[in-house]
Design a protein around this motif. Structure first.
Motif, PDB file in Angstrom:
ATOM      1  N   GLU A  56       0.855  -1.177   0.000  1.00 42.19           N
ATOM      2  CA  GLU A  56       0.000   0.000   0.000  1.00 42.19           C
ATOM      3  C   GLU A  56       0.896   1.234   0.000  1.00 42.19           C
ATOM      4  O   GLU A  56       2.081   1.153   0.318  1.00 42.19           O
ATOM      5  CB  GLU A  56      -0.956   0.009   1.181  1.00 42.19           C
ATOM      6  CG  GLU A  56      -0.306   0.055   2.535  1.00 42.19           C
ATOM      7  CD  GLU A  56      -1.309  -0.101   3.664  1.00 42.19           C
ATOM      8  OE1 GLU A  56      -2.517   0.036   3.440  1.00 42.19           O
ATOM      9  OE2 GLU A  56      -0.872  -0.353   4.800  1.00 42.19           O
ATOM     10  N   ALA A  58       1.768   4.727   1.622  1.00 42.90           N
ATOM     11  CA  ALA A  58       1.575   5.364   2.924  1.00 42.90           C
ATOM     12  C   ALA A  58       2.296   6.704   2.984  1.00 42.90           C
ATOM     13  O   ALA A  58       3.382   6.856   2.434  1.00 42.90           O
ATOM     14  CB  ALA A  58       2.106   4.450   4.027  1.00 42.90           C
ATOM     15  N   VAL A  67       4.749   0.420   1.394  1.00 51.73           N
ATOM     16  CA  VAL A  67       4.908  -0.418   2.584  1.00 51.73           C
ATOM     17  C   VAL A  67       4.045  -1.669   2.430  1.00 51.73           C
ATOM     18  O   VAL A  67       3.065  -1.673   1.687  1.00 51.73           O
ATOM     19  CB  VAL A  67       4.502   0.351   3.868  1.00 51.73           C
ATOM     20  CG1 VAL A  67       5.406   1.549   4.106  1.00 51.73           C
ATOM     21  CG2 VAL A  67       3.052   0.770   3.835  1.00 51.73           C
ATOM     22  N   PRO A  68       4.398  -2.745   3.149  1.00 51.79           N
ATOM     23  CA  PRO A  68       3.537  -3.920   3.122  1.00 51.79           C
ATOM     24  C   PRO A  68       2.199  -3.610   3.782  1.00 51.79           C
ATOM     25  O   PRO A  68       2.137  -2.819   4.734  1.00 51.79           O
ATOM     26  CB  PRO A  68       4.313  -4.952   3.963  1.00 51.79           C
ATOM     27  CG  PRO A  68       5.667  -4.404   4.134  1.00 51.79           C
ATOM     28  CD  PRO A  68       5.587  -2.927   3.955  1.00 51.79           C
ATOM     29  N   LYS A  69       1.132  -4.211   3.279  1.00 54.79           N
ATOM     30  CA  LYS A  69      -0.166  -4.049   3.927  1.00 54.79           C
ATOM     31  C   LYS A  69      -0.093  -4.636   5.326  1.00 54.79           C
ATOM     32  O   LYS A  69       0.596  -5.645   5.545  1.00 54.79           O
ATOM     33  CB  LYS A  69      -1.261  -4.758   3.119  1.00 54.79           C
ATOM     34  CG  LYS A  69      -1.650  -3.990   1.874  1.00 54.79           C
ATOM     35  CD  LYS A  69      -2.820  -4.647   1.194  1.00 54.79           C
ATOM     36  CE  LYS A  69      -3.269  -3.836   0.000  1.00 54.79           C
ATOM     37  NZ  LYS A  69      -4.296  -4.517  -0.768  1.00 54.79           N
ATOM     38  N   SER A  70      -0.785  -4.022   6.245  1.00 54.48           N
ATOM     39  CA  SER A  70      -0.699  -4.420   7.644  1.00 54.48           C
ATOM     40  C   SER A  70      -1.091  -5.873   7.870  1.00 54.48           C
ATOM     41  O   SER A  70      -0.554  -6.528   8.766  1.00 54.48           O
ATOM     42  CB  SER A  70      -1.525  -3.501   8.520  1.00 54.48           C
ATOM     43  OG  SER A  70      -2.881  -3.525   8.135  1.00 54.48           O
ATOM     44  N   GLU A  71      -2.003  -6.404   7.067  1.00 56.12           N
ATOM     45  CA  GLU A  71      -2.395  -7.804   7.262  1.00 56.12           C
ATOM     46  C   GLU A  71      -1.269  -8.794   6.908  1.00 56.12           C
ATOM     47  O   GLU A  71      -1.313  -9.940   7.282  1.00 56.12           O
ATOM     48  CB  GLU A  71      -3.667  -8.166   6.513  1.00 56.12           C
ATOM     49  CG  GLU A  71      -3.590  -8.017   5.013  1.00 56.12           C
ATOM     50  CD  GLU A  71      -4.229  -6.743   4.493  1.00 56.12           C
ATOM     51  OE1 GLU A  71      -4.733  -6.784   3.362  1.00 56.12           O
ATOM     52  OE2 GLU A  71      -4.229  -5.718   5.194  1.00 56.12           O
ATOM     53  N   TRP A  73       2.099  -7.715   7.323  1.00 56.23           N
ATOM     54  CA  TRP A  73       3.278  -7.310   8.097  1.00 56.23           C
ATOM     55  C   TRP A  73       2.785  -6.569   9.314  1.00 56.23           C
ATOM     56  O   TRP A  73       2.407  -5.405   9.243  1.00 56.23           O
ATOM     57  CB  TRP A  73       4.146  -6.409   7.245  1.00 56.23           C
ATOM     58  CG  TRP A  73       5.424  -6.012   7.897  1.00 56.23           C
ATOM     59  CD1 TRP A  73       5.648  -4.875   8.615  1.00 56.23           C
ATOM     60  CD2 TRP A  73       6.636  -6.716   7.900  1.00 56.23           C
ATOM     61  NE1 TRP A  73       6.932  -4.834   9.046  1.00 56.23           N
ATOM     62  CE2 TRP A  73       7.576  -5.968   8.624  1.00 56.23           C
ATOM     63  CE3 TRP A  73       7.051  -7.934   7.365  1.00 56.23           C
ATOM     64  CZ2 TRP A  73       8.878  -6.378   8.827  1.00 56.23           C
ATOM     65  CZ3 TRP A  73       8.358  -8.337   7.562  1.00 56.23           C
ATOM     66  CH2 TRP A  73       9.242  -7.564   8.281  1.00 56.23           C
ATOM     67  N   ASP A  74       2.781  -7.222  10.440  1.00 58.34           N
ATOM     68  CA  ASP A  74       2.304  -6.615  11.676  1.00 58.34           C
ATOM     69  C   ASP A  74       3.380  -5.693  12.232  1.00 58.34           C
ATOM     70  O   ASP A  74       4.445  -6.141  12.631  1.00 58.34           O
ATOM     71  CB  ASP A  74       1.962  -7.697  12.690  1.00 58.34           C
ATOM     72  CG  ASP A  74       1.160  -7.151  13.852  1.00 58.34           C
ATOM     73  OD1 ASP A  74       0.811  -5.963  13.837  1.00 58.34           O
ATOM     74  OD2 ASP A  74       0.887  -7.937  14.776  1.00 58.34           O
ATOM     75  N   VAL A  75       3.096  -4.390  12.204  1.00 59.41           N
ATOM     76  CA  VAL A  75       4.087  -3.390  12.645  1.00 59.41           C
ATOM     77  C   VAL A  75       4.026  -3.208  14.139  1.00 59.41           C
ATOM     78  O   VAL A  75       3.069  -3.171  14.776  1.00 59.41           O
ATOM     79  CB  VAL A  75       3.829  -2.040  11.930  1.00 59.41           C
ATOM     80  CG1 VAL A  75       4.817  -0.996  12.370  1.00 59.41           C
ATOM     81  CG2 VAL A  75       3.865  -2.235  10.445  1.00 59.41           C
TER      82      VAL A  75
END
Length: 75
Positions: A56, A58, A67-71, A73-75
């Motif tokens: 996505e 950002a 950046v990787p989508k949050s689903e 890559w849990d930041v």
């Protein structure tokens, strides 16, 4: 306004940058107007909003980055 080639150029710049980059900087690098860069950013947001994308766009500290989508890559 489709701007396919311009959007691909902006996407390439975002991919190559290791830090968030402001639209004005993208405009200077790509030699495109800030208005065109803004449209390209919107095109990329739509592209990456699709389920089939793991990335996505950002806004971080005043600049854009991929950046990787949050689903994925849990930041």
């Amino acid at each position: 306004m489709e701007l396919e080639k311009e959007t691909a150029l902006v996407e390439t710049i975002l991919f190559l940058e290791s830090e968030p980059i402001a639209e004005k900087q993208i405009s200077n690098i790509a030699q495109l107007s800030e208005e065109v860069v803004g449209h390209c950013i919107e095109n990329l947001k739509e592209k990456y909003a699709q389920e089939s994308s793991g990335l996505e766009l950002a806004m971080i500290t005043g600049g854009w980055c991929l950046v990787p989508k949050s689903e994925f890559w849990d930041v």
